[in-house]
Scaffold this motif. Structure first.
Motif, PDB file in Angstrom:
ATOM      1  N   THR A  44       0.841  -1.206   0.000  1.00  0.00           N
ATOM      2  CA  THR A  44       0.000   0.000   0.000  1.00  0.00           C
ATOM      3  C   THR A  44       0.872   1.250   0.000  1.00  0.00           C
ATOM      4  O   THR A  44       0.629   2.190  -0.774  1.00  0.00           O
ATOM      5  CB  THR A  44      -0.940   0.004   1.228  1.00  0.00           C
ATOM      6  OG1 THR A  44      -1.752  -1.164   1.181  1.00  0.00           O
ATOM      7  CG2 THR A  44      -1.820   1.234   1.244  1.00  0.00           C
ATOM      8  N   PHE A  45       1.908   1.260   0.817  1.00  0.00           N
ATOM      9  CA  PHE A  45       2.786   2.432   0.862  1.00  0.00           C
ATOM     10  C   PHE A  45       3.654   2.541  -0.389  1.00  0.00           C
ATOM     11  O   PHE A  45       4.039   3.643  -0.781  1.00  0.00           O
ATOM     12  CB  PHE A  45       3.607   2.455   2.152  1.00  0.00           C
ATOM     13  CG  PHE A  45       2.790   2.908   3.337  1.00  0.00           C
ATOM     14  CD1 PHE A  45       2.373   4.227   3.440  1.00  0.00           C
ATOM     15  CD2 PHE A  45       2.403   2.023   4.310  1.00  0.00           C
ATOM     16  CE1 PHE A  45       1.592   4.658   4.508  1.00  0.00           C
ATOM     17  CE2 PHE A  45       1.625   2.436   5.376  1.00  0.00           C
ATOM     18  CZ  PHE A  45       1.212   3.755   5.480  1.00  0.00           C
ATOM     19  N   VAL A  46       3.919   1.421  -1.027  1.00  0.00           N
ATOM     20  CA  VAL A  46       4.615   1.480  -2.322  1.00  0.00           C
ATOM     21  C   VAL A  46       3.725   2.198  -3.338  1.00  0.00           C
ATOM     22  O   VAL A  46       4.190   3.017  -4.135  1.00  0.00           O
ATOM     23  CB  VAL A  46       5.007   0.066  -2.826  1.00  0.00           C
ATOM     24  CG1 VAL A  46       5.418   0.095  -4.284  1.00  0.00           C
ATOM     25  CG2 VAL A  46       6.126  -0.503  -1.971  1.00  0.00           C
ATOM     26  N   ARG A  47       2.417   1.917  -3.283  1.00  0.00           N
ATOM     27  CA  ARG A  47       1.480   2.594  -4.189  1.00  0.00           C
ATOM     28  C   ARG A  47       1.443   4.098  -3.919  1.00  0.00           C
ATOM     29  O   ARG A  47       1.361   4.900  -4.838  1.00  0.00           O
ATOM     30  CB  ARG A  47       0.076   2.006  -4.055  1.00  0.00           C
ATOM     31  CG  ARG A  47      -0.028   0.553  -4.451  1.00  0.00           C
ATOM     32  CD  ARG A  47       0.158   0.368  -5.953  1.00  0.00           C
ATOM     33  NE  ARG A  47       0.321  -1.020  -6.313  1.00  0.00           N
ATOM     34  CZ  ARG A  47      -0.652  -1.831  -6.688  1.00  0.00           C
ATOM     35  NH1 ARG A  47      -1.875  -1.378  -6.781  1.00  0.00           N
ATOM     36  NH2 ARG A  47      -0.399  -3.086  -6.985  1.00  0.00           N
ATOM     37  N   VAL A  48       1.495   4.482  -2.652  1.00  0.00           N
ATOM     38  CA  VAL A  48       1.539   5.914  -2.320  1.00  0.00           C
ATOM     39  C   VAL A  48       2.797   6.527  -2.901  1.00  0.00           C
ATOM     40  O   VAL A  48       2.771   7.616  -3.482  1.00  0.00           O
ATOM     41  CB  VAL A  48       1.492   6.133  -0.788  1.00  0.00           C
ATOM     42  CG1 VAL A  48       1.712   7.597  -0.436  1.00  0.00           C
ATOM     43  CG2 VAL A  48       0.179   5.640  -0.213  1.00  0.00           C
ATOM     44  N   TRP A  49       3.905   5.825  -2.754  1.00  0.00           N
ATOM     45  CA  TRP A  49       5.187   6.313  -3.265  1.00  0.00           C
ATOM     46  C   TRP A  49       5.140   6.481  -4.776  1.00  0.00           C
ATOM     47  O   TRP A  49       5.693   7.425  -5.326  1.00  0.00           O
ATOM     48  CB  TRP A  49       6.277   5.328  -2.836  1.00  0.00           C
ATOM     49  CG  TRP A  49       7.650   5.678  -3.286  1.00  0.00           C
ATOM     50  CD1 TRP A  49       8.406   6.739  -2.886  1.00  0.00           C
ATOM     51  CD2 TRP A  49       8.449   4.947  -4.214  1.00  0.00           C
ATOM     52  NE1 TRP A  49       9.622   6.726  -3.505  1.00  0.00           N
ATOM     53  CE2 TRP A  49       9.672   5.620  -4.328  1.00  0.00           C
ATOM     54  CE3 TRP A  49       8.246   3.791  -4.949  1.00  0.00           C
ATOM     55  CZ2 TRP A  49      10.689   5.176  -5.161  1.00  0.00           C
ATOM     56  CZ3 TRP A  49       9.264   3.354  -5.767  1.00  0.00           C
ATOM     57  CH2 TRP A  49      10.462   4.038  -5.875  1.00  0.00           C
ATOM     58  N   GLN A  50       4.460   5.554  -5.451  1.00  0.00           N
ATOM     59  CA  GLN A  50       4.365   5.603  -6.911  1.00  0.00           C
ATOM     60  C   GLN A  50       3.367   6.646  -7.405  1.00  0.00           C
ATOM     61  O   GLN A  50       3.417   7.035  -8.561  1.00  0.00           O
ATOM     62  CB  GLN A  50       3.953   4.231  -7.458  1.00  0.00           C
ATOM     63  CG  GLN A  50       5.008   3.172  -7.295  1.00  0.00           C
ATOM     64  CD  GLN A  50       4.518   1.783  -7.693  1.00  0.00           C
ATOM     65  OE1 GLN A  50       3.329   1.506  -7.645  1.00  0.00           O
ATOM     66  NE2 GLN A  50       5.459   0.927  -8.057  1.00  0.00           N
ATOM     67  N   HIS A  51       2.450   7.084  -6.537  1.00  0.00           N
ATOM     68  CA  HIS A  51       1.404   8.031  -6.947  1.00  0.00           C
ATOM     69  C   HIS A  51       1.415   9.269  -6.051  1.00  0.00           C
ATOM     70  O   HIS A  51       0.557   9.432  -5.178  1.00  0.00           O
ATOM     71  CB  HIS A  51       0.026   7.356  -6.909  1.00  0.00           C
ATOM     72  CG  HIS A  51      -0.089   6.223  -7.862  1.00  0.00           C
ATOM     73  ND1 HIS A  51      -0.311   6.403  -9.205  1.00  0.00           N
ATOM     74  CD2 HIS A  51       0.020   4.883  -7.673  1.00  0.00           C
ATOM     75  CE1 HIS A  51      -0.341   5.222  -9.805  1.00  0.00           C
ATOM     76  NE2 HIS A  51      -0.137   4.289  -8.901  1.00  0.00           N
ATOM     77  N   PRO A  52       2.356  10.176  -6.272  1.00  0.00           N
ATOM     78  CA  PRO A  52       2.446  11.373  -5.421  1.00  0.00           C
ATOM     79  C   PRO A  52       1.219  12.271  -5.540  1.00  0.00           C
ATOM     80  O   PRO A  52       0.926  13.039  -4.632  1.00  0.00           O
ATOM     81  CB  PRO A  52       3.704  12.075  -5.929  1.00  0.00           C
ATOM     82  CG  PRO A  52       3.923  11.554  -7.297  1.00  0.00           C
ATOM     83  CD  PRO A  52       3.348  10.168  -7.321  1.00  0.00           C
ATOM     84  N   GLU A  53       0.487  12.152  -6.629  1.00  0.00           N
ATOM     85  CA  GLU A  53      -0.709  12.988  -6.802  1.00  0.00           C
ATOM     86  C   GLU A  53      -1.757  12.714  -5.726  1.00  0.00           C
ATOM     87  O   GLU A  53      -2.583  13.570  -5.407  1.00  0.00           O
ATOM     88  CB  GLU A  53      -1.309  12.813  -8.200  1.00  0.00           C
ATOM     89  CG  GLU A  53      -1.916  11.450  -8.473  1.00  0.00           C
ATOM     90  CD  GLU A  53      -0.939  10.362  -8.926  1.00  0.00           C
ATOM     91  OE1 GLU A  53      -1.401   9.258  -9.231  1.00  0.00           O
ATOM     92  OE2 GLU A  53       0.281  10.617  -8.958  1.00  0.00           O
ATOM     93  N   ALA A  54      -1.731  11.521  -5.147  1.00  0.00           N
ATOM     94  CA  ALA A  54      -2.689  11.187  -4.095  1.00  0.00           C
ATOM     95  C   ALA A  54      -2.492  12.073  -2.867  1.00  0.00           C
ATOM     96  O   ALA A  54      -3.453  12.422  -2.188  1.00  0.00           O
ATOM     97  CB  ALA A  54      -2.559   9.721  -3.712  1.00  0.00           C
ATOM     98  N   LEU A  55      -1.263  12.442  -2.579  1.00  0.00           N
ATOM     99  CA  LEU A  55      -0.981  13.299  -1.427  1.00  0.00           C
ATOM    100  C   LEU A  55      -1.403  14.744  -1.664  1.00  0.00           C
ATOM    101  O   LEU A  55      -1.599  15.495  -0.715  1.00  0.00           O
ATOM    102  CB  LEU A  55       0.513  13.257  -1.085  1.00  0.00           C
ATOM    103  CG  LEU A  55       1.016  11.969  -0.454  1.00  0.00           C
ATOM    104  CD1 LEU A  55       2.519  12.043  -0.240  1.00  0.00           C
ATOM    105  CD2 LEU A  55       0.326  11.681   0.852  1.00  0.00           C
ATOM    106  N   ARG A  56      -1.520  15.116  -2.912  1.00  0.00           N
ATOM    107  CA  ARG A  56      -1.867  16.507  -3.225  1.00  0.00           C
ATOM    108  C   ARG A  56      -3.379  16.729  -3.300  1.00  0.00           C
ATOM    109  O   ARG A  56      -3.832  17.767  -3.715  1.00  0.00           O
ATOM    110  CB  ARG A  56      -1.215  16.911  -4.543  1.00  0.00           C
ATOM    111  CG  ARG A  56       0.294  17.067  -4.434  1.00  0.00           C
ATOM    112  CD  ARG A  56       0.868  17.713  -5.664  1.00  0.00           C
ATOM    113  NE  ARG A  56       0.876  16.804  -6.806  1.00  0.00           N
ATOM    114  CZ  ARG A  56       1.908  16.048  -7.160  1.00  0.00           C
ATOM    115  NH1 ARG A  56       3.019  16.100  -6.464  1.00  0.00           N
ATOM    116  NH2 ARG A  56       1.840  15.263  -8.202  1.00  0.00           N
ATOM    117  N   SER A  57      -4.160  15.739  -2.913  1.00  0.00           N
ATOM    118  CA  SER A  57      -5.613  15.892  -2.974  1.00  0.00           C
ATOM    119  C   SER A  57      -6.077  16.838  -1.864  1.00  0.00           C
ATOM    120  O   SER A  57      -5.352  17.109  -0.914  1.00  0.00           O
ATOM    121  CB  SER A  57      -6.298  14.535  -2.834  1.00  0.00           C
ATOM    122  OG  SER A  57      -6.132  14.051  -1.522  1.00  0.00           O
TER     123      SER A  57
END
Length: 168
Positions: A44-57
């Protein structure tokens, strides 16, 4: 050009804030399998790392997104395991009986009978008593009314003759 990745500090902060809750959630999805739950948290955290746009929501918390990703990963992992044949442990494989064709055993029995029929009556009698009935040399000596040394020598020559008949 390498794709953008989530900042390590942001990822560490996210893991610090939501890691335990995420692990408990996944632990329930994996029916208490701690190793599988740990793997899914990491993925799950690898997916967060791969998708930085998720943090910018503009969401108040990342927890719902993390739980959704983790739930989907758990479902995918479960489906993948169900699609594969069940894995067996080494212990299970050792306990599995080897596939022996009963016809092969019958043929071997017939071969031994034919080879025994080719021996002299004295050699056959010694083998039957010692090997098939499980008598000791002394017991066979008494039954056949011959000396123990004679039982031993007849057994030796009978086995040698049997071996030659089975190999030929």
């Amino acid at each position: 050009m390498t794709p953008a990745r989530t900042d390590e500090r942001a990822l560490a902060a996210l893991q610090q804030e939501h890691g335990r809750a995420l692990f408990r959630f996944i632990l329930g999805l994996t029916f208490g399998d701690r190793h599988r739950a740990e793997d899914l948290v990491q993925e799950t955290f690898v997916r967060v790392w791969q998708h930085p746009e998720a943090l910018r929501s503009d969401h108040e918390s990342m927890r719902p997104w993390l739980f959704t990703v983790a739930r989907r990963l758990a479902i995918d992992a479960r489906r993948a395991r169900q699609a594969r044949p069940k894995e067996l442990s080494d212990m299970a494989l050792e306990k599995t009986p080897s596939a022996v064709d009963p016809s092969e055993r019958s043929m071997a029995g017939l071969d031994v009978r034919q080879a025994l029929a080719g021996l002299s009556a004295e050699h056959r009698a010694v083998l039957v008593l010692v090997y098939f009935r499980g008598m000791s040399v002394a017991e066979a000596s008494e039954v056949l009314d011959i000396p123990p040394g004679t039982v031993k020598s007849r057994t030796y020559y009978a086995l040698r003759g049997l071996k030659e008949a089975l190999q030929g």
